[in-house]
Design an enzyme around this catalytic site. Sequence first.
Site, PDB file in Angstrom:
ATOM      1  N   ILE A   1       0.835  -1.201   0.000  1.00 49.90           N
ATOM      2  CA  ILE A   1       0.000   0.000   0.000  1.00 49.90           C
ATOM      3  C   ILE A   1       0.865   1.244   0.000  1.00 49.90           C
ATOM      4  O   ILE A   1       0.552   2.248  -0.613  1.00 49.90           O
ATOM      5  CB  ILE A   1      -0.876   0.065   1.271  1.00 49.90           C
ATOM      6  CG1 ILE A   1      -1.693  -1.198   1.460  1.00 49.90           C
ATOM      7  CG2 ILE A   1      -1.778   1.278   1.240  1.00 49.90           C
ATOM      8  CD1 ILE A   1      -2.338  -1.252   2.844  1.00 49.90           C
TER       9      ILE A   1
ATOM     10  N   ASP B   1       2.948  13.205  15.306  1.00 49.35           N
ATOM     11  CA  ASP B   1       3.096  13.309  13.844  1.00 49.35           C
ATOM     12  C   ASP B   1       1.706  13.456  13.237  1.00 49.35           C
ATOM     13  O   ASP B   1       1.383  12.864  12.211  1.00 49.35           O
ATOM     14  CB  ASP B   1       3.816  12.087  13.266  1.00 49.35           C
ATOM     15  CG  ASP B   1       4.247  12.307  11.812  1.00 49.35           C
ATOM     16  OD1 ASP B   1       4.312  13.480  11.374  1.00 49.35           O
ATOM     17  OD2 ASP B   1       4.490  11.317  11.112  1.00 49.35           O
TER      18      ASP B   1
ATOM     19  N   LYS C   1       2.334  -3.558   8.744  1.00 49.24           N
ATOM     20  CA  LYS C   1       3.312  -2.470   8.732  1.00 49.24           C
ATOM     21  C   LYS C   1       4.676  -3.033   9.093  1.00 49.24           C
ATOM     22  O   LYS C   1       4.874  -3.556  10.183  1.00 49.24           O
ATOM     23  CB  LYS C   1       2.886  -1.368   9.719  1.00 49.24           C
ATOM     24  CG  LYS C   1       3.789  -0.149   9.687  1.00 49.24           C
ATOM     25  CD  LYS C   1       3.153   1.039  10.404  1.00 49.24           C
ATOM     26  CE  LYS C   1       4.083   2.240  10.411  1.00 49.24           C
ATOM     27  NZ  LYS C   1       3.466   3.416  11.060  1.00 49.24           N
TER      28      LYS C   1
ATOM     29  N   GLY D   1       7.311   4.031   2.739  1.00 51.32           N
ATOM     30  CA  GLY D   1       7.799   5.302   3.266  1.00 51.32           C
ATOM     31  C   GLY D   1       9.247   5.154   3.673  1.00 51.32           C
ATOM     32  O   GLY D   1       9.871   4.120   3.437  1.00 51.32           O
ATOM     33  N   LYS D   2       9.758   6.188   4.299  1.00 51.93           N
ATOM     34  CA  LYS D   2      11.152   6.138   4.715  1.00 51.93           C
ATOM     35  C   LYS D   2      11.338   5.180   5.880  1.00 51.93           C
ATOM     36  O   LYS D   2      12.373   4.564   6.032  1.00 51.93           O
ATOM     37  CB  LYS D   2      11.615   7.541   5.130  1.00 51.93           C
ATOM     38  CG  LYS D   2      12.408   8.170   4.018  1.00 51.93           C
ATOM     39  CD  LYS D   2      12.857   9.597   4.244  1.00 51.93           C
ATOM     40  CE  LYS D   2      12.931  10.135   5.636  1.00 51.93           C
ATOM     41  NZ  LYS D   2      13.357  11.532   5.695  1.00 51.93           N
TER      42      LYS D   2
HETATM   43  P1  ADP Z   1       4.573   5.857   7.742  1.00 53.30           P
HETATM   44  O1  ADP Z   1       5.393   5.966   8.981  1.00 53.30           O
HETATM   45  O2  ADP Z   1       5.311   5.237   6.614  1.00 53.30           O
HETATM   46  O3  ADP Z   1       3.888   7.142   7.379  1.00 53.30           O
HETATM   47  P2  ADP Z   1       1.889   4.907   8.225  1.00 53.30           P
HETATM   48  O4  ADP Z   1       1.460   4.127   9.427  1.00 53.30           O
HETATM   49  O5  ADP Z   1       1.420   6.318   8.150  1.00 53.30           O
HETATM   50  O6  ADP Z   1       3.462   4.767   8.112  1.00 53.30           O
HETATM   51  O7  ADP Z   1       1.409   4.124   6.959  1.00 53.30           O
HETATM   52  C1  ADP Z   1       1.683   4.584   5.669  1.00 53.30           C
HETATM   53  C2  ADP Z   1       0.433   4.558   4.840  1.00 53.30           C
HETATM   54  O8  ADP Z   1      -0.076   3.240   4.768  1.00 53.30           O
HETATM   55  C3  ADP Z   1      -0.688   5.391   5.409  1.00 53.30           C
HETATM   56  O9  ADP Z   1      -0.625   6.701   4.974  1.00 53.30           O
HETATM   57  C4  ADP Z   1      -1.917   4.710   4.899  1.00 53.30           C
HETATM   58  O10 ADP Z   1      -2.222   5.130   3.595  1.00 53.30           O
HETATM   59  C5  ADP Z   1      -1.476   3.262   4.836  1.00 53.30           C
HETATM   60  N1  ADP Z   1      -1.889   2.554   6.042  1.00 53.30           N
HETATM   61  C6  ADP Z   1      -1.189   2.347   7.173  1.00 53.30           C
HETATM   62  N2  ADP Z   1      -1.883   1.640   8.058  1.00 53.30           N
HETATM   63  C7  ADP Z   1      -3.069   1.379   7.494  1.00 53.30           C
HETATM   64  C8  ADP Z   1      -4.247   0.684   7.905  1.00 53.30           C
HETATM   65  N3  ADP Z   1      -4.327   0.100   9.103  1.00 53.30           N
HETATM   66  N4  ADP Z   1      -5.278   0.608   7.056  1.00 53.30           N
HETATM   67  C9  ADP Z   1      -5.209   1.200   5.837  1.00 53.30           C
HETATM   68  N5  ADP Z   1      -4.145   1.854   5.398  1.00 53.30           N
HETATM   69  C10 ADP Z   1      -3.073   1.959   6.201  1.00 53.30           C
HETATM   70 MN    MN Z   2       2.256   8.172   8.069  1.00 51.78          MN
END
Ligand code: ADP
Ligand code: MN
Length: 533
Positions: free
Chosen positions: A271, A420, A304, A274-275
């Site tokens: 999905i 954040d 994740k 990221g970094k």
């Molecule tokens: P990062 O630290 O990389 O920003 P995030 O937790 O924000 O990690 O996850 C990155 C992206 O993945 C989010 O912006 C979202 O689009 C998607 N994402 C993360 N967790 C979920 C989830 N539980 N359900 C749906 N999408 C998710």
């Molecule tokens: Mn994020």
Amino acid sequence: MIVSSEGGKDSSAALLRICLKARVLQLRCCVPQIKCPWATPQNTISCSLADVMSEQLAKELQLEEEAAAFPEVVVAEGPFITGENTDTSSDLMLAQMLQMEFDREYDAQLRREEKKFNGDSKVSISFENYRKVHPYEDSDSSEDEVDWQDTRDDPYIPAKPVPTPKKGFIGKGKDITTKHDEVVCGRKNTARMENFAPGFQVGDGIGMDLKLSNHVFNALKQHAYSEERRSARLHEKKEHSTAEKAVDPKTRLLMYKMVNSGMLETITGCISTGKESVVFHAYGGSTEDEKEDSKVIPTECAIKVFKTTLNEFKNRDKYIKDDFRFKDRFSKLNPRKIIRMWAEKEMHNLTRMQRAGIPCPTVVLLKKHILVMSFIGHDQVPAPKLKEVKLSSEEMKEAYYQTLHLMQQLYNECTLVHADLSEYNMLWHAGKVWLIDVSQSVEPTHPHGLEFLFRDCRNVSQFFQKGGVKEALGERELFNAVSGLNISADNEADFLAEIEALEKMNEDHVQKNGRKAASFLKDDGGPPVLYDE
Ligand code: ADP
Ligand code: MN
């Protein structure tokens, strides 16, 4: 040789029996040494085999083992050389043993291929999951198998840039200064169960079974089927999943283990990369283990994966280093453990939020640096971030009030500051704002907790004000509304100075009285004050 002299009616049948017999003898010698579930006495399958085994055969084998004293007699009386024996259960066992032998040969071949495939490459791919004879695997056995130290190549950087899908909600912001700037979001849904691995041998055990009604063997059949399905799934994912490109082999292995255990049905694709993390979509499976209070796995899950390279976490260690919940552990940990701690932090924070009723993903499983949670979205399409979604002004206002409430709940009920918070970490789903990405969240008494809160307030305030919500509080008002603190400075510089002064006072207080004595919150949940004195 002995039996051939007995001269069965059907010489080819006799030959087959000789062959089977030889196999049995051979297997009897090696079965105890190999780690095969069939040979383990505790194993249900081995019990099944014992059930299947006829008395006659057992006796015969034993006699043969004892000595060559009565070989002719024994063999002559054995059920296999008369050519008239109609008891198929012994044949069945032989067939199974042959099958196992076949499987072991297959595995040996696989090992040779694995060796050839890997050559003397530094990074090796394990074919373990393709094996037919599965040693009982302890999912924790790989505790320290991961080589986290080698950061010369970032395994998370995809070989090719992940293309931005034409449809979907993934976009890029120009004026954003958070880590999301660099997020290249890609989503690729691989065809499910389309291509069964061509090399996957089913063997003839199942075909044989169809002729039999033995209930024990039915259980074996089920086992064989599920094994086959499982391996096929693994194989397919290994071949086609985008996971292939996005994570290192060891992480992949951990993910496949989740599929292998049945906890996840399939991992469909990535999905977000990221970094600091890579997020995958997966369909949830089920926990067969009824001993554990079998948790219901959500139909759709998000996985994740926290990045395991060292340079990333350095930027963030201020969040965790000074978080007293993790402080003691921090100093003692090596980098790979610290990365796991990020995942652990996110899990704890999500759990707290869940308890307070804040819309956020539910935690399904934490495995090292991999956090499995419920997926916010539907049919593999993640819910859009507030940044991406086009809301009506009515919805926008609604979203604002929800966000305000969420921030207050987070602060007062969860004792957390998101740290954040922005339109990138808030999803719009089912008419609600959902909070995600809380691995960096800290308690308000964190040495920089109030600064983080102020930054969150600024992001939220600016987003909704720009979005046309007239009711949206300014950042300083929002800060006071969330924290309950009453900072009266009317410009940002002074406001920040006061915040820092509070943090300093808090730190001094901590130095004198220990962390527990310090709190920006009253225990009774009343209006927050700086300290209980
Ligand atoms: P990062 O630290 O990389 O920003 P995030 O937790 O924000 O990690 O996850 C990155 C992206 O993945 C989010 O912006 C979202 O689009 C998607 N994402 C993360 N967790 C979920 C989830 N539980 N359900 C749906 N999408 C998710
Ligand atoms: Mn994020």
